[in-house]
Design an enzyme around this catalytic site. Structure first.
Site, mmCIF file in Angstrom:
data_model
loop_
_atom_site.group_PDB
_atom_site.id
_atom_site.type_symbol
_atom_site.label_atom_id
_atom_site.label_comp_id
_atom_site.label_asym_id
_atom_site.label_seq_id
_atom_site.Cartn_x
_atom_site.Cartn_y
_atom_site.Cartn_z
ATOM 1 N N LYS A 196 0.817 -1.008 -0.032
ATOM 2 C CA LYS A 196 0.070 -0.012 0.040
ATOM 3 C C LYS A 196 0.789 1.314 -0.090
ATOM 4 O O LYS A 196 1.592 1.374 0.815
ATOM 5 C CB LYS A 196 -0.750 -0.117 1.231
ATOM 6 N N GLY A 210 -11.114 7.692 6.696
ATOM 7 C CA GLY A 210 -12.008 8.411 6.933
ATOM 8 C C GLY A 210 -13.507 8.077 7.291
ATOM 9 O O GLY A 210 -14.217 8.711 7.911
#
Lengths: 67, 264
Positions: free
Chosen positions: B106, B194
Site C-alpha cells: 500500500k 475517513g
C-alpha cells in the site's frame, strides 16, 4: 573496535563483525526482520558474509501494527 | 444464479477475495485485541507498518507477525509516515525483503502533517517507480478523479481514494467524486481512510466502490471487536444494496397499500 550507527544510535562493535553476529549480540537472530546498510538492503542469505565497516548506517526493521 | 448471488468477487493483482473489508492493525490495545478484531471483521487483507526494531530494550516483546494466524491473511505493508518518494520506495523494498519477496504494497506519500492528505504529485512518481520495479501497488490518494485515473494508467492494481482525512471518522465527504472515480475505473476502487461508523461504510459501498480499508474506525471504537463485526455487516449490506439498485427518490409520498378495494 569500530563505531556504527544502529537504528539512529552510535554503537561500538568489534572489527570484522558480520550482520549475523550483530543480530546475535542483540538477541535478534531468527526474528522476522530486514536489514539495510547505508540504504542498501542486505538479503538474509548474506548476513553471515557481510562484514560491517566504520560509520556504516545500519537499519534493522520489523513489521508492526499500522493502518 | 439466484438474485441474491449476482456479485462477482473482488480480485486484486490476480487474487480473489471474498471479503470487501480490509483492515489496519494499528492503534489496538494489544496483539490479542488486534487478533480478535481482525477475526470479527472477516478481513482477508490486513495492513502492517514497517518500523525500526527495538534494539536491546525488549528483544522478547511479542512480534505482531508472530501473534497473528498469517495463513489466514494477505499482508499489505504500507508506507505510512512517508513524506518523500525515496522514503516510500525504500519502505516497500524493506517490506519485500522482510516478507520474503512479497509484491503487494500500500503506497501512501503524505504531504501535510495536519491533514495527512496525500501528496499526489509525489505519489504519482513513487507509483511509477514501484510498478516498474515489479510491485503490485494499491495506492492511497485524494478523491480526485483525474489523479485516480492517472494512477490506474501507471499500473496500480487498486486505487484507494480517501473518504475524509486519515483517522478523522468524518465519513464520505465527497460522494460525487468517489462516484466519478468508480465510474471511470477499470481497477478496483477502495475507499481508504475517513470512515467513522457502520453507516459510513454502507454509504461508500452503496456508491459502488469495491471495498473499504479502515483502521481507526474499528480500533478507536469503545468496543473494537463489536465494531469490527458491525463494519463487516455494513459492507455486506451496502454491497447488496448497490447490486440491488435503490429506488428513485421522490419528493412526495407514494402509498404502499392499494387504494382500490377500500371499504371506507
Amino acid at each position: 573496535m569500530i563505531t556504527i550507527v544502529l537504528n539512529g544510535e552510535n554503537k561500538t562493535i568489534d572489527d570484522d563483525t558480520n550482520i549475523e553476529q550483530l543480530l546475535q549480540s542483540l538477541s535478534l537472530e531468527n526474528k522476522r526482520l530486514a536489514v539495510e546498510i547505508n540504504q542498501e538492503i542486505i538479503p538474509r542469505g548474506n548476513f553471515n558474509s557481510h562484514t560491517l565497516n566504520e560509520s556504516d548506517k545500519v537499519e534493522i526493521v520489523q513489521a508492526i501494527g499500522g493502518g | 444464479m439466484s438474485d441474491t448471488n449476482i456479485d462477482s468477487p473482488l480480485v486484486i493483482a490476480g487474487k480473489t477475495y471474498t471479503s470487501r473489508l480490509l483492515v489496519g492493525t494499528g492503534k489496538y490495545k494489544d496483539n490479542e485485541e488486534t487478533r480478535l478484531a481482525l477475526d470479527a471483521s472477516g478481513a482477508e487483507i490486513i495492513t502492517i507498518a514497517i518500523r525500526r526494531t527495538n534494539i536491546g530494550q525488549n528483544p522478547d516483546e511479542p512480534n505482531l507477525l508472530d501473534a497473528l494466524p498469517l495463513d489466514k491473511y494477505t499482508l499489505l505493508p504500507n508506507t505510512a509516515g512517508c513524506y518523500t518518494v525515496d522514503d516510500a520506495v525504500r519502505t516497500c523494498k524493506l517490506a519485500r525483503e522482510l516478507l520474503g519477496g512479497h509484491k503487494l504494497v500500500k503506497l501512501e506519500v503524505l504531504g501535510d502533517e495536519k491533514t495527512l492528505f496525500p501528496d499526489t504529485i509525489e505519489t504519482l512518481k513513487a507509483a511509477q517507480i514501484l510498478v516498474d520495479d515489479g510491485f503490485d501497488v494499491m495506492v492511497y490518494t485524494n478523491d480526485d478523479p483525474l489523479i485516480a485515473k492517472e494512477l490506474e494508467n501507471i499500473g496500480c492494481v487498486a486505487v484507494m481514494p480517501l473518504a475524509a482525512p486519515i483517522g478523522s471518522g468524518l465519513g464520505i465527504r465527497n460522494p460525487y467524486n468517489i462516484l466519478t472515480i468508480i465510474e471511470n475505473a477499470e481497477v478496483p476502487i477502495l475507499v481508504d481512510a475517513g470512515v467513522g461508523t457502520a453507516s459510513d461504510a454502507a454509504i461508500a459501498m452503496e456508491l459502488g466502490c469495491d471495498g473499504i480499508l479502515m483502521n481507526t474506525a474499528i480500533a478507536a471504537a469503545q468496543h473494537p471487536v463489536l465494531m469490527a463485526s458491525a463494519m463487516k455487516k455494513a459492507i455486506e449490506s451496502g454491497r447488496e444494496a448497490y447490486l440491488a439498485g435503490r429506488m428513485p427518490k421522490k419528493r412526495f409520498a407514494s402509498a404502499s397499500s392499494p387504494i382500490e378495494g377500500t371499504f371506507f
